[in-house]
Every structure is written in C-alpha cells, then in structure tokens.
Write a protein that holds these residues in place. Structure first.
Motif, PDB file in Angstrom:
ATOM      1  N   UNK B 162       5.099  10.914  -6.989  1.00 24.80           N
ATOM      2  CA  UNK B 162       4.210   9.860  -6.516  1.00 24.80           C
ATOM      3  C   UNK B 162       3.419   9.254  -7.670  1.00 24.80           C
ATOM      4  N   UNK B 166       3.343   5.480  -8.880  1.00 27.99           N
ATOM      5  CA  UNK B 166       2.059   4.807  -8.918  1.00 27.99           C
ATOM      6  C   UNK B 166       1.889   4.036 -10.222  1.00 27.99           C
TER       7      UNK B 166
ATOM      8  N   UNK C 171      -3.334  13.742  -3.062  1.00 32.99           N
ATOM      9  CA  UNK C 171      -3.098  12.588  -3.933  1.00 32.99           C
ATOM     10  C   UNK C 171      -1.872  11.748  -3.548  1.00 32.99           C
ATOM     11  N   UNK C 172      -0.709  12.384  -3.264  1.00 33.02           N
ATOM     12  CA  UNK C 172       0.447  11.552  -2.901  1.00 33.02           C
ATOM     13  C   UNK C 172       0.183  10.658  -1.689  1.00 33.02           C
ATOM     14  N   UNK C 175      -1.867   7.713  -2.802  1.00 33.77           N
ATOM     15  CA  UNK C 175      -1.133   6.755  -3.629  1.00 33.77           C
ATOM     16  C   UNK C 175      -0.275   5.838  -2.759  1.00 33.77           C
ATOM     17  N   UNK C 176       0.477   6.434  -1.842  1.00 28.51           N
ATOM     18  CA  UNK C 176       1.386   5.607  -1.060  1.00 28.51           C
ATOM     19  C   UNK C 176       0.663   4.828   0.031  1.00 28.51           C
ATOM     20  N   UNK C 192       9.222   0.725   1.430  1.00 30.37           N
ATOM     21  CA  UNK C 192       9.430   1.989   0.704  1.00 30.37           C
ATOM     22  C   UNK C 192       8.228   2.905   0.853  1.00 30.37           C
ATOM     23  N   UNK C 193       7.016   2.315   0.672  1.00 29.24           N
ATOM     24  CA  UNK C 193       5.807   3.123   0.781  1.00 29.24           C
ATOM     25  C   UNK C 193       5.733   3.804   2.139  1.00 29.24           C
ATOM     26  N   UNK C 196       8.170   6.609   2.452  1.00 28.55           N
ATOM     27  CA  UNK C 196       7.758   7.824   1.744  1.00 28.55           C
ATOM     28  C   UNK C 196       6.651   8.537   2.515  1.00 28.55           C
TER      29      UNK C 196
END
Lengths: 217, 231, 221
Positions: B162, B166, C171-172, C175-176, C192-193, C196
């Motif tokens: 990720x 980012x 965190x992941x 981010x997405x 895509x985001x 995920x």
C-alpha cells in the motif's frame, strides 16, 4: 450414565506448579467436592474442567473420549460458575437470564422455565429489576438461576455459596439434589460444608506441587 | 545453554573480523560513486541494516509462532530477544538513510515508499516490545506478543504494497534508486562483508540476550519458591 | 446461529441503553474535524484539498476510542469466561461482538460524514465515494481493532498500548480510503482503490475473529 474423569492432571500457573498427577472420576448423579487450603488449585482445577485452562499434562475424558477432541461439544454440556456473577448492570434480571439461555442454543427454553428457575432461587420478584440494583447475594442467586434454567449434564461450581445466606444455601442444595437425581454431575469447590448427600471429597492438599521443574535449556 | 556458550565467542569474533574488513573496504578500498560521490559509503551501513531490520522481524515472528504453537520456551526467548535488536537496526537504517538523504535529495526526510515502510516497521517493533512488557506474568506477555507478531507478519506485505502504491500516486518513483541496479564488484564486496558482519552481530547479541533471559527466569523461579516458603 | 443473533442483540441493547459510547465517538469525530480549519486556516481551497484525509484520519481515531471497551467490560464482570465456555465457538462470539461494535460506533460515523464534508468544503463529486470507502473501510478497522482489544486484556495501561498496536496496522486502509476519494476528485476512476479496500476487508473478515479469539483464550487462562 455419563462418566467424567481426569488422569495425571498437572496445573502450571505462570512458572508456578499448582498441583500434579491429579486423578478423579465422577459418574452420573455423583458430586465431587473440592477442598483444600487457599492456593491449592481448586479454582484452577475447575477452570481446567471447564476448558478455560489447558492442563500442562494429563487428560480429561467424558465417557472415555478426550474432551479436547471436541471442545464445542464439551462446552454444550457444561455450566460454569466462577468468581464473578456476570450480571450486566443495565439489563434486567430476566434479560440477563434469557441471553444466556439463548446462547446455550435453547430457543425452546420457554419463559416458563426461566420463571421457574428464578423462583427456585427466590429471585422471581426481581425479574424486571436492572442488575445494578442487586445485592451481592442476589446477583449470585441470579447467576445460579442461569445454571438451573437450561439443563446441562455437568455443573462446575466455584465457591457457589459465597455471599449466600442460610436459606439460599438450602435452595442451592435443593437445586443440586434435583440435578443429581436427573442423572447430572456436579463438581463444586467450597470452604464450608454444603451438606450435600453422599459427596466424594477430593482434597487438593493431597497433590502437592513438589519441586518446581527446572528451566531446561 | 552449553551450545550458546560455545557459539558466543565465535559469533563475537566473526562480528569483529567481518566488521573491520567490511569497514576497511567500505571506507578506503572502494571507489566513490560516479554520481553520488563519497556519500555512497553510507550505503555500506544503511543497506545491510535495512536487510537486517526485515530479517529480524521474520525471525521474531516465526519464533513467536513456534513458541505459541509448540510452547517451546527457547523460541519465546528468541522472539523476545530479537525484537530490540531488530528495532535498533531499523533505527540505524532510518538515521543513516537521513544522512544519505540530506546530500542526495536536499532533505533529511522524504515520504518515500521505502522510508515510510521502514518507519511503520519500527512502530510494529515498538508495539511488540511494549506489549510483551505490559503484563505482570511474563509468559502471558510473550503469548500476546506472539499473536501480534504473526498478525504483523501478514500485514507487512500489505503495508509494503500500500505504501508503494501511495507514493507512486503522489510522486515519481525516480527519486530513489539504491546505488543503481548494476552494482560493481568493488562495491559488492564491502556490502556483503558488512551484511555478514551485521548478521554475526545479530547472532552474538541474540545469544547474549537469550542467556540473560534464561538466567532471569531462573532468578524468578527462585524468588517464587522463596515466596512459597520452599527454600 | 441463534447464539450469534443473541450476542449481537445483547451488545446492541447494552450500547443503546447506555448510549454514551456512540454519542461520544461521533462527538469526537466531529470535533476533531472542526479543529482543522482552526489549525490550517479557513481558506476553502486548502480545506477542500485536505478534507478527505482529515475525515479519514478523524474517523480512524474515533473508531479507536470505543475499542478498548469491546471486550473489557465482559472480561471484568466474568461474562467472557461464560462466552468462552458456551456452545458457540469463540470465533463466532467474537465476530458477533465485532458486528455489534461496528453497528454502534462505525455506522454513526458514516451518518455524520456528509455534514463534515460540507463543513470542510469537500468537492461534491467526492461525497459518494467517501461514504462508500468508509462503508468498506470502517468494518476493517473494527476487525483489526478487535485483535488489539483482545490482546490488551489484563495489560497495564491498556488504552495507550492499544493505539500503539493498532494504528500501524490501520495504515493500508487509510491510504486506499483517501486515495479513492482523491482519485475521484481528480477525475480518475477509483475502481482499483475500492477493489483493494474490499480485498483487505475480505482478508480481515475470517482472520481477525480467529486471531482475536486466540488472544482471548490466552487472556482467560
């Protein structure tokens, strides 16, 4: 008739050996009373029988089958009463009780049965009272009513008479007697004489820890 | 215990030997990079430390898992001992990276994917260390830590992925290229020497820590027996 | 299955009757977001630029607020022992509790989000995707958070420890979640985001109850 037995049970708490090589057998209708001084492992043994604590050595069997093979089946046949009364302060007595009954998969448990359980321990008049208004003894009785409400063959009671007055201890005895008459088993730890009929006494002082095992590396 | 006593001087000696040789090559006997000049020498500390920071985490998580499943006390001790060493390597990586980044990018810190992932790794280490020390019963702390380390192990690739994603969204990936893809033998030798020196150092310190931990366990057992009046 | 529903119903009833947890979480969420204009200035363009990130970070912190109580109340009054010795598998029990937790703390955040989006001047094309990503992301936060909440039972300084354990793992999702909103506002597809985010949720859904149940068993030993 069901038989519940353990052999060679050893209990390790942290790095501390509590008891070792403990054997016991209870058959249907029997009562096993655990006695012994503080710290001799009565509560630990009950937690072990309930499957909360893994034995460091030894096996527990129900009708000859190891209980660790089918933990969910073992859970379905036992009721455990620990040191806490787990009565939620915001829920009423009836709601508290109904939750545990439903969790034990007994959707068929009728209101009627819950009601009778409450009355058998003389807390029927409290059914709509939120848990936070109950005294310690009342909470304990509600907790015991939970055990009575849904039938299960094995009762594991850790100091069930704590906070109970004389009359309530009598009611507890009646409940245990009825449970045993129906073929149930009970394992109970106690400091006072509960006056159960024909109990098997297990003194944990007979299974002293002995020297602690060395850290072998 | 006996095995560790035998291995200890070897690991220590190897650390010294490889470290001195590696540093000699790194500082005096390797050419400056045609682009980065003398600062490239930071790489000989930075890159092996970064490798070790990941390596320690994997060792820690695996031994924690072994300790959890097979209840092997040595594995628990190894997991506990690895964590601070890994955290230290992570800090070395971050600081040496900052020293390298200043002349290269003009900034001490950029939110580059590798840097960010390394920073998160540091937090995972710190979380693990905090957790295992948060319980009165040290065994309980180790067990809780083991669950966390395993969850972290699943998470590390996800976090890495990720974070890569980012930064490619925000800035071009051209900023960082570790010493170029094709590395000359004159640079490879000191790099590998340093990498092995770090590994030997890890084994040395890990053995020291494990011995200390086992001894501390014995002291605890004695205290307990004292408290129970058996001595 | 009756057991699962019974736990969800009990936890919802407890949360609604106490009421404080859900309100507190939403209040915290709103207040944190409102602090940002004071910090970075009321310039609408700047606010619009940082709005997705601010809302997501605030939602993340807010969802952590009630996390500590997730198993603690049941642990302290002994209910957890009974839940662990009840017929349904503990993983099931944990999943039910997480669902109830999300319904009482995650869902209210979603409801407050449009208001905050307006206050922070979020471009209108980002509204839908912000809600959608929160809908996908907050359950993951509850799932991962449950592992942390189970691990800290019986620990000293549990609350602070919990944030140290859980925040790096969040965190992941962050981010997405933010990436999707930024993409849509910038005129790109967010497919895509979102995929995920769904993937992370799909991984966390079976694994988190499993890990949390393992941690609970240790806490009860």
């Amino acid at each position: 008739m069901a038989t519940f037995s353990g052999s060679g049970l050893t209990c390790l708490r942290g790095e501390n050996l509590v008891f070792r090589d403990l054997d016991f057998t209870v058959a249907g209708g029997g009562a096993l009373v655990l006695v012994g001084p503080n710290g001799s492992g009565k509560s630990s043994l009950l937690r072990m029988l309930a499957g909360l604590l893994g034995p460091a050595a030894g096996t527990l069997t129900w009708d000859g089958e190891a209980v660790t093979d089918e933990p969910d089946e073992h859970h379905a046949r036992l009721h455990y009463v620990g040191h806490h009364d787990c009565v939620k302060p915001i829920l009423t007595v009836a709601e508290n009780l109904a939750f545990w009954a439903r969790l034990h998969g007994s959707a068929a448990t009728s209101e009627d049965r819950l009601e009778r359980a409450l009355h058998s321990l003389d807390v029927g008049h409290l059914r709509d009272v939120p848990g936070r208004f109950l005294s310690a003894g009342q909470k304990r009785r509600v907790n015991l009513a939970r055990v009575v409400a849904v039938p299960a063959p094995l009762w594991l009671l850790d100091e069930p008479a704590t906070a109970l007055d004389r009359a309530s201890v009598g009611r507890l005895n009646d409940a245990i007697a009825a449970h045993r008459a129906a073929g149930g088993l009970v394992v109970v730890s106690t400091h006072q004489d509960l006056g159960l009929d024909d109990p098997t006494i297990l003194d944990l002082a007979d299974f002293p820890p002995g020297p602690a095992p060395g850290v072998a590396i | 215990m006996k095995l560790s006593r035998m291995l200890l001087p070897w690991a220590g000696g190897l650390t010294l030997l490889l470290g001195i040789a590696g540093l000699w090559f790194a500082l005096f006997d390797s050419p400056p990079d045609y682009q980065q000049g003398e600062t490239v020498r930071i790489m000989y500390v930075h890159v092996p430390a970064a490798w070790m920071s990941l390596f320690c985490y994997v060792v820690m998580a695996i031994s924690a898992g072994v300790g959890l499943i097979w209840k092997h006390p040595v594995a628990d001790v190894a997991a506990k001992g690895s964590a601070p060493i890994g955290a230290a390597f992570t800090i070395v990586t971050l600081i040496s990276g900052a020293f390298w980044g200043k002349p290269m990018w003009g900034k001490w810190w950029v939110w580059d994917a590798r840097l960010t992932a390394e920073l998160v790794l540091l937090f995972l280490y710190l979380g693990y260390i905090a957790l295992i020390h948060a319980f009165d019963d040290p065994k309980r702390g180790l067990k809780a830590g083991a669950v966390l380390a395993l969850v972290g192990l699943i998470n590390v690739p996800i976090i890495k992925f990720s974070v890569d994603w980012w930064t490619t969204m925000h800035q071009p990936a051209s900023v960082v290229k570790m010493g170029g893809p094709a590395i000359d033998a004159s640079m490879m030798v000191p790099l590998l020497l340093m990498a092995f020196a770090f590994k030997a150092y890890y084994i040395y310190v890990l053995l020291l820590r494990m011995r200390a931990e086992v001894t501390a366990g014995k002291v605890r057992a004695l205290r307990l027996r004292q408290a129970h009046g058996a001595v | 299955m009756t057991g699962f529903a019974a736990i969800v119903r009990r936890d919802l009833r407890l949360a609604l009757r106490q009421g404080s947890d859900s309100t507190m979480v939403v209040m915290f969420f709103v207040l944190t977001c409102v602090l940002f204009p004071f910090g970075v200035g009321p310039e609408p363009n700047i606010l619009a630029r940082i709005a997705p990130g601010v809302i997501w970070v605030a939602a993340l912190l807010a969802s952590m607020l009630a996390l500590e109580r997730l198993f603690l109340a049941d642990y302290e009054d002994g209910s957890l022992e009974l839940l662990a010795t009840a017929p349904p598998p503990l993983e099931f029990v944990v999943a039910a509790k997480i669902l109830a937790h999300w319904l009482t703390t995650g869902l209210p955040l979603l409801i407050a989000t449009p208001l905050l989006a307006i206050l922070l001047n979020l471009p209108s094309e980002g509204f839908q995707v912000l809600i959608a990503t929160l809908l996908l992301g907050t359950p993951t936060l509850s799932l991962i958070g449950a592992i942390g909440a189970a691990l800290i039972l019986g620990a000293r300084r549990g609350g602070v420890l919990l944030s140290l354990l859980v925040l790096p793992l969040y965190i992941p999702v962050l981010i997405f979640g933010v990436g999707a909103v930024d993409a849509v506002i910038g005129g790109f597809p967010a497919r895509t985001h979102v995929l995920v985010l769904s993937g992370i949720l799909a991984v966390a859904l079976p694994l988190a109850p499993f890990a949390a149940a393992a941690a609970l068993r240790q806490a009860l030993e």
